[in-house]
Design an enzyme around this catalytic site. Structure first.
Site, PDB file in Angstrom:
ATOM      1  N   GLY A   1       0.808  -1.110  -0.477  1.00 46.06           N
ATOM      2  CA  GLY A   1       0.041  -0.070  -0.360  1.00 46.06           C
ATOM      3  C   GLY A   1       0.921   1.341   0.044  1.00 46.06           C
TER       4      GLY A   1
ATOM      5  N   GLY B   1       2.886   3.738   1.675  1.00 44.16           N
ATOM      6  CA  GLY B   1       3.405   4.031   2.754  1.00 44.16           C
ATOM      7  C   GLY B   1       3.698   5.609   2.895  1.00 44.16           C
TER       8      GLY B   1
ATOM      9  N   LYS C   1       4.304  11.196  -3.746  1.00 49.10           N
ATOM     10  CA  LYS C   1       4.896  10.473  -2.916  1.00 49.10           C
ATOM     11  C   LYS C   1       6.176  11.290  -1.877  1.00 49.10           C
ATOM     12  CE  LYS C   1       7.823   6.453  -4.837  1.00 49.10           C
ATOM     13  NZ  LYS C   1       8.040   6.368  -6.394  1.00 49.10           N
TER      14      LYS C   1
ATOM     15  N   ARG D   1       2.753  13.684  -8.270  1.00 52.45           N
ATOM     16  CA  ARG D   1       2.936  12.527 -10.192  1.00 52.45           C
ATOM     17  C   ARG D   1       1.773  12.114 -10.910  1.00 52.45           C
ATOM     18  NH1 ARG D   1       5.508   6.527  -9.229  1.00 52.45           N
ATOM     19  NH2 ARG D   1       3.614   5.706  -8.541  1.00 52.45           N
TER      20      ARG D   1
ATOM     21  N   ARG E   1      -2.453  -1.466  -9.711  1.00 54.92           N
ATOM     22  CA  ARG E   1      -0.975  -2.280 -10.089  1.00 54.92           C
ATOM     23  C   ARG E   1      -2.163  -3.442 -10.274  1.00 54.92           C
ATOM     24  NH1 ARG E   1       2.953   0.870  -7.551  1.00 54.92           N
ATOM     25  NH2 ARG E   1       1.751   3.214  -6.878  1.00 54.92           N
TER      26      ARG E   1
ATOM     27  N   ASP F   1       4.196  -5.077  -7.617  1.00 52.60           N
ATOM     28  CA  ASP F   1       3.052  -4.018  -7.042  1.00 52.60           C
ATOM     29  C   ASP F   1       3.899  -2.512  -7.849  1.00 52.60           C
ATOM     30  OD1 ASP F   1       5.342  -4.716  -5.196  1.00 52.60           O
ATOM     31  OD2 ASP F   1       5.490  -2.735  -5.092  1.00 52.60           O
TER      32      ASP F   1
HETATM   33  P1  AMP Z   1       8.386   1.300  -3.614  1.00 56.66           P
HETATM   34  O1  AMP Z   1       9.632   0.933  -3.270  1.00 56.66           O
HETATM   35  O2  AMP Z   1       8.673   3.161  -3.465  1.00 56.66           O
HETATM   36  O3  AMP Z   1       7.906   0.975  -4.806  1.00 56.66           O
HETATM   37  O4  AMP Z   1       8.051   0.946  -2.554  1.00 56.66           O
HETATM   38  C1  AMP Z   1       7.534  -0.521  -1.980  1.00 56.66           C
HETATM   39  C2  AMP Z   1       6.559  -0.408  -0.847  1.00 56.66           C
HETATM   40  O5  AMP Z   1       7.692   0.230   0.445  1.00 56.66           O
HETATM   41  C3  AMP Z   1       5.611   0.615  -0.763  1.00 56.66           C
HETATM   42  O6  AMP Z   1       4.614  -0.444  -0.334  1.00 56.66           O
HETATM   43  C4  AMP Z   1       6.039   1.399  -0.512  1.00 56.66           C
HETATM   44  O7  AMP Z   1       4.854   2.682   0.323  1.00 56.66           O
HETATM   45  C5  AMP Z   1       6.611   1.137   0.805  1.00 56.66           C
HETATM   46  N1  AMP Z   1       8.005   2.568   1.471  1.00 56.66           N
HETATM   47  C6  AMP Z   1       8.424   2.802   0.295  1.00 56.66           C
HETATM   48  N2  AMP Z   1       9.356   3.958   1.034  1.00 56.66           N
HETATM   49  C7  AMP Z   1       8.921   4.328   2.053  1.00 56.66           C
HETATM   50  C8  AMP Z   1       9.182   5.039   3.655  1.00 56.66           C
HETATM   51  N3  AMP Z   1       9.949   5.540   3.341  1.00 56.66           N
HETATM   52  N4  AMP Z   1       8.115   5.467   3.942  1.00 56.66           N
HETATM   53  C9  AMP Z   1       6.647   4.137   4.537  1.00 56.66           C
HETATM   54  N5  AMP Z   1       6.732   2.978   3.192  1.00 56.66           N
HETATM   55  C10 AMP Z   1       8.214   3.177   2.368  1.00 56.66           C
HETATM   56 MG    MG Z   2       6.393   0.822  -6.126  1.00 59.08          MG
END
Ligand code: AMP
Ligand code: MG
Length: 493
Positions: free
Chosen positions: A87, A89, A110, A173, A180, A251
């Site tokens: 989800g 995050g 983001k 964005r 997804r 995802d």
């Molecule tokens: P991503 O690598 O951006 O595709 O993210 C993969 C998952 O990790 C997603 O659920 C993001 O929301 C979560 N996520 C990545 N970075 C963070 C962060 N700094 N804080 C909270 N959730 C994160």
């Molecule tokens: Mg992602």
């Protein structure tokens, strides 16, 4: 705002159960660093108004009319391991923009703070990776490859703690949608069949509306096939420009067929199908040459989610979905062949051409030749570009060792069109400028460490016109100098 930003909230209205209503974290002083005026204009937004009001609106500090921000739920296989709850995050869907042609676009943040999906994360984003996403999205746009795009990058003024404190940022964005493969997995794993049907019908209405004419299981089988078709084309386009996504988790695979969440992505210089840049991809799961296979693996995961929609008889549903999924290798091969035929100036292509393309790649591999420049060398020769001119543009001559392959290729290109015209057509599909890793690093280091955005702006200008060679841009076409390598990327957190 002079020209008011109005958002729709169709996702929030239609897909209850797939999100949590949420607000962006409070930031005392958000600052607009980069605004994508070209994209704003295409969306029917006023760049002038966004210059004035964008800092508040695109950081989630002030809500546009109609906006109902949500953190979206999704699951996903990360490096093959299933997580039922990932989800948003550190992200929020603010709502959808309806552009002047009536098409809907997600406006998404983001780095906007923690949400109920944050798990251990801080909800924040560092400036470097957000600028990187802006840059790569614009490069894709100019290359004509479907991708999410950044509307803006904002500085939060806060420090984000990573290995060391880094300047914090928010990326605004724009995407065809943020649905997804993992969105379907989120619902399927919870066995919420009614929500699953709503989700699938929403995705179909938004991205594949012709399929609404079909009923029953046929609609969802056709949906899977349509998503497969777009992914096959997308991955073939990536392969055609030497792009490595780096984190093709389920995802990070878009139902709309756009490139999305390419945090640790990079473009390769020397051709090598095993190329991996991401520091966390230690087994090469997402290497350049693995991308079609992984694309198929992810689509099988989507197929699994659709079982309850396809047929009440589970065995029959699986058989029907399997029949569709088995078409992926052929769909992909066709898309790949089409791209490489265009890259080599061949207009009517057939299966029999594959060895010609594969043998060229083998040659590039053996000689560690630069993938991007190889095609420009071939087209420059066809166009009879004088050696001095070619050198001024940074295009190497065709090596002697390619002569036998070149003869086969020339025989295939044929004599119907003048060779100069074939070369010109090749130049329209083979970029001379890609986001070379060292150039991206130079631009990001200057912007982040020295608050100097000039190198980034210059690189953005080059990448906005990737097909026309210019002597003043010679340095941008050059591969990374050997003394700077090897290049590694890190997950954009
Ligand atoms: P991503 O690598 O951006 O595709 O993210 C993969 C998952 O990790 C997603 O659920 C993001 O929301 C979560 N996520 C990545 N970075 C963070 C962060 N700094 N804080 C909270 N959730 C994160
Ligand atoms: Mg992602």
């Amino acid at each position: 705002m002079d020209t008011e930003l109005h958002l729709e909230s169709n996702f929030a209205k239609e897909l209850e159960g797939l999100y949590v209503e949420w607000q962006a974290a409070v930031i005392p002083n958000p600052r607009l660093l980069l605004l994508n005026e070209g994209l704003a204009t295409r969306l029917g937004l006023s760049p002038e108004a966004l210059r004035k009001e964008g800092a508040a609106l695109l950081s989630g500090q002030r809500l546009a009319s109609g906006s109902r921000p949500v953190a979206q739920g999704y699951a996903g296989h990360q490096f093959g391991v299933f997580n039922p709850q990932l989800g948003d995050g550190r992200a929020l869907l603010l709502g959808e923009i309806r552009d002047p042609r009536g098409q809907l676009w997600d406006l998404h943040l983001k780095g906007s703070g923690r949400t109920p999906f944050s798990r251990g994360g801080d909800g924040k984003a560092a400036l470097g990776p957000m600028l990187r996403e802006y840059l790569i999205g614009e490069a894709f746009y100019a290359l004509g490859i479907p991708s999410t795009r950044a509307l803006a990058v904002l500085a939060t003024g806060e420090a984000v703690q990573r290995e060391r404190p880094l300047p914090g940022a928010i990326l605004a964005r724009v995407a065809a949608s943020h649905l997804r493969v993992g969105t379907f997995q989120f619902v399927a794993v919870r066995e919420q069949d009614e929500l699953l049907r709503r989700l699938a019908d929403y995705a179909i209405a938004r991205h594949y509306p012709d399929l609404l004419a079909l009923s029953g299981g046929e609609r969802y089988l056709a949906f899977l096939e349509a998503v497969m078709q777009r992914q096959a084309r997308l991955i073939a386009r990536w392969m055609g420009v030497g792009f490595i996504h780096g984190v093709m988790n389920t995802d990070n695979m878009s139902i709309a067929g756009e490139s999305i969440d390419f945090g640790p992505c990079a473009f390769m210089d020397a051709y090598d199908a095993g190329t991996v840049f991401s520091s966390i991809d230690q087994n090469g799961r997402y290497a350049y040459g693995e991308q079609p296979r992984i694309g198929q693996w992810n689509l099988v995961r989507l197929g699994e989610c659709l079982v309850p929609l396809v047929n009440d008889d589970v065995d029959q549903a699986i058989a029907q979905l399997t029949t569709v999924l088995q078409r992926f290798p052929a769909l992909y091969q066709e898309a790949w062949r089409e791209i490489f035929a265009q890259k080599l100036g061949i207009t009517e292509v057939g299966e029999g051409d594959d060895p010609l393309f594969e043998d060229l790649l083998q040659l590039l591999d053996a000689e560690q030749a630069d993938f991007t420049l190889a095609f420009r060398s071939l087209s420059a020769e066809l166009q009879g570009l004088p050696a001095a001119e070619q050198d001024r543009l940074g295009i190497p001559p065709v090596p002697e060792s390619w002569a036998p392959w070149r003869e086969r290729w020339l025989a295939r290109v044929g004599t119907v069109r003048p060779l100069a015209a074939v070369g010109a057509a090749m130049d329209a599909i083979n970029p001379i400028y890609i986001p070379r890793n060292h150039q991206v690093e130079i631009a990001l280091v200057a912007a982040v460490e020295e608050q100097d955005r000039q190198p980034l702006e210059a690189l953005l200008a080059v990448l906005a016109a990737p097909y026309v060679a210019r002597p003043e841009w010679r340095s941008y076409s050059a591969p990374m100098p050997a003394n700077l390598g090897p290049f590694r990327t890190f997950c954009g957190t």
